[in-house]
Design a protein around this motif. Sequence first.
Motif, PDB file in Angstrom:
ATOM      1  N   GLU A  60       6.962  -0.540   2.961  1.00 32.01           N
ATOM      2  CA  GLU A  60       6.210  -1.712   2.763  1.00 32.01           C
ATOM      3  C   GLU A  60       5.218  -0.268   4.276  1.00 32.01           C
ATOM      4  O   GLU A  60       3.809  -0.269   3.525  1.00 32.01           O
ATOM      5  CB  GLU A  60       6.350  -3.004   4.037  1.00 32.01           C
ATOM      6  CG  GLU A  60       5.444  -3.667   4.568  1.00 32.01           C
ATOM      7  CD  GLU A  60       5.419  -6.009   4.680  1.00 32.01           C
ATOM      8  OE1 GLU A  60       6.264  -5.468   4.901  1.00 32.01           O
ATOM      9  OE2 GLU A  60       4.812  -5.862   3.621  1.00 32.01           O
ATOM     10  N   ILE A  84       3.542   1.568   1.013  1.00 35.32           N
ATOM     11  CA  ILE A  84       2.260   2.023  -0.061  1.00 35.32           C
ATOM     12  C   ILE A  84       1.249   1.740   0.922  1.00 35.32           C
ATOM     13  O   ILE A  84       0.379   1.986   1.636  1.00 35.32           O
ATOM     14  CB  ILE A  84       2.947  -0.573   0.228  1.00 35.32           C
ATOM     15  CG1 ILE A  84       4.373  -0.992   0.080  1.00 35.32           C
ATOM     16  CG2 ILE A  84       1.363  -0.910  -0.843  1.00 35.32           C
ATOM     17  CD1 ILE A  84       4.061  -2.203  -0.574  1.00 35.32           C
ATOM     18  N   SER A 129      -3.212   2.244  -1.746  1.00 40.61           N
ATOM     19  CA  SER A 129      -4.164   1.152  -2.845  1.00 40.61           C
ATOM     20  C   SER A 129      -3.617   2.020  -3.942  1.00 40.61           C
ATOM     21  O   SER A 129      -4.136   1.209  -5.130  1.00 40.61           O
ATOM     22  CB  SER A 129      -5.377   1.908  -2.433  1.00 40.61           C
ATOM     23  OG  SER A 129      -5.455   2.950  -2.592  1.00 40.61           O
ATOM     24  N   THR A 137      -0.381   2.470  -4.762  1.00 41.18           N
ATOM     25  CA  THR A 137       1.157   1.793  -5.199  1.00 41.18           C
ATOM     26  C   THR A 137       0.736   0.964  -6.451  1.00 41.18           C
ATOM     27  O   THR A 137       0.081  -0.232  -6.093  1.00 41.18           O
ATOM     28  CB  THR A 137       1.548   1.692  -4.051  1.00 41.18           C
ATOM     29  OG1 THR A 137       1.039   2.313  -3.161  1.00 41.18           O
ATOM     30  CG2 THR A 137       3.111   1.214  -4.546  1.00 41.18           C
ATOM     31  N   ILE A 163       8.660  -8.282  -0.663  1.00 40.75           N
ATOM     32  CA  ILE A 163       7.199  -7.237  -0.755  1.00 40.75           C
ATOM     33  C   ILE A 163       6.383  -6.576  -1.686  1.00 40.75           C
ATOM     34  O   ILE A 163       4.745  -6.578  -1.470  1.00 40.75           O
ATOM     35  CB  ILE A 163       7.922  -5.887   0.119  1.00 40.75           C
ATOM     36  CG1 ILE A 163       8.414  -6.006   1.423  1.00 40.75           C
ATOM     37  CG2 ILE A 163       6.359  -4.860   0.794  1.00 40.75           C
ATOM     38  CD1 ILE A 163       9.552  -5.288   1.950  1.00 40.75           C
ATOM     39  N   LYS A 180       3.787  -9.325  -1.869  1.00 37.39           N
ATOM     40  CA  LYS A 180       2.597 -10.101  -1.879  1.00 37.39           C
ATOM     41  C   LYS A 180       1.511  -8.626  -1.370  1.00 37.39           C
ATOM     42  O   LYS A 180       0.687  -8.744  -1.966  1.00 37.39           O
ATOM     43  CB  LYS A 180       3.680  -9.647   0.052  1.00 37.39           C
ATOM     44  CG  LYS A 180       2.192  -9.871   0.725  1.00 37.39           C
ATOM     45  CD  LYS A 180       3.689  -9.414   2.415  1.00 37.39           C
ATOM     46  CE  LYS A 180       2.167  -8.842   3.167  1.00 37.39           C
ATOM     47  NZ  LYS A 180       3.553  -8.990   4.521  1.00 37.39           N
ATOM     48  N   HIS A 181       2.110  -7.363  -1.651  1.00 32.39           N
ATOM     49  CA  HIS A 181       0.811  -6.536  -2.604  1.00 32.39           C
ATOM     50  C   HIS A 181       1.308  -5.937  -4.394  1.00 32.39           C
ATOM     51  O   HIS A 181       0.348  -4.932  -4.429  1.00 32.39           O
ATOM     52  CB  HIS A 181       1.761  -5.067  -1.929  1.00 32.39           C
ATOM     53  CG  HIS A 181       1.888  -4.862  -0.725  1.00 32.39           C
ATOM     54  ND1 HIS A 181       0.698  -4.763   0.547  1.00 32.39           N
ATOM     55  CD2 HIS A 181       3.037  -5.588   0.215  1.00 32.39           C
ATOM     56  CE1 HIS A 181       1.393  -4.782   1.415  1.00 32.39           C
ATOM     57  NE2 HIS A 181       2.681  -5.322   1.961  1.00 32.39           N
ATOM     58  N   ASP A 182       1.159  -6.874  -5.084  1.00 31.42           N
ATOM     59  CA  ASP A 182       1.162  -7.235  -6.260  1.00 31.42           C
ATOM     60  C   ASP A 182       2.064  -5.581  -6.743  1.00 31.42           C
ATOM     61  O   ASP A 182       0.997  -5.444  -7.273  1.00 31.42           O
ATOM     62  CB  ASP A 182      -0.306  -7.502  -6.647  1.00 31.42           C
ATOM     63  CG  ASP A 182      -0.593  -7.540  -8.292  1.00 31.42           C
ATOM     64  OD1 ASP A 182       0.393  -8.283  -8.248  1.00 31.42           O
ATOM     65  OD2 ASP A 182      -1.650  -6.986  -8.183  1.00 31.42           O
TER      66      ASP A 182
END
Length: 369
Positions: A118, A121, A123, A125, A146, A149-151
């Motif tokens: 996490e 990560i 922009s 990734t 995770i 959440k962060h696509d």
Amino acid sequence: MSITSKRINWWEPQIGEEEKALLLEVLESNFLNDGEYTTRFEQMLAELLGCKHAVAVTNGTSALFLALVGSGIGPGDEVIVPDITFIATANAVALAGAKPVLVDVDPKTLNISPAGLEQSITSHTKAVIPVHVSGRPADMPAILSIAAKHDLIVIEDAAEALLSKLNKKCLGTFGQAGIISFSPNKTITTGQGGVILLDEDTLEVRLRELKDQGRPVRGTGGEDTHDRVGYNFKLTNLQAAIGIAQLGNLPARIVRMKQNYLQYLEKLKDIEELTLLPFNVENGEVPQWVDVLTLRRDELIEFLEAREIFCKKFWFPMHTHDPYLMPDENFPNSTRLAAQAFWLPSCFSLTNADVDLVCNYIREFFGKN
Ligand SMILES: Cc1ncc(COP(=O)(O)O)c(C=O)c1O
């Protein structure tokens, strides 16, 4: 010093009569290319592992590469990979033109640390490749949450985890795609070979095009259409025939590999200087290789080698290799633990007596007899 009469290897593949018979069938069919045996092997794998599609390719590295490219990952993208893995994981990302971003491992499992994931990560990734080292599951619930959440796309490197399960589901089937390797030190081998596991139909079509020169349908060659850039990563009928025969022996191999681990655990559990990394075999985890930690690793390996017992040291952490060089201080766990880690003899051809013999020598080394 007594020397064993039998050499005990870290690993050895096994080829039997069934492999020879199926190979002969393919030779007599005169169709050696990717064909009906490859399709049969793919169908058997999809059914066994519980996914919709299995796309067989030349090896685990190309399987990872194709899963990345098929998922739209390329130059400018970052892909997070654990610092402890076989280098193919990072190399496949580099081959796709993306940047592998290394993350430290969880000290209890030596698999990727979800917290480290996490934190890494950015922009850029696009994906994460958890690796199930030795068949031990990475923390998929945490990683999937995770990623959601962060696509991020999740591509599992289950190269070492054939039929190993987490919560009754096979490793390699949790993410958008997963891969398994059939190189000779894996539970089943096709010499070289690999498979991509997935459920999504459009990705399957893309992967089949990518593995065969970008053509949606293989025709005569001359008049085929090629809708996209593609490659040649086909698995031949010859290799698939061996794979089909190997699958017949899989249940017995899994039983034996679990037995190896449980026997090592029982016989070595009182040695404080040696830690077996955990497997939850009752829950379906399959220890393809039995991995242990000790500060006296190199000395112990030498002691066993002198007795014709062969182990294998863990890989150097990825951040220590020239292409992926990074400072040790960014990776405290992998730096400390990779130097202590190695695999005990883990062949599915070992007998109880073999494992006892290895354990007795290890006990002797630690003054426990
Ligand atoms: C963790 C891991 N990833 C990827 C690979 C690459 O597989 P292959 O050797 O079939 O290319 C391997 C095995 O060799 C592996 O152990």
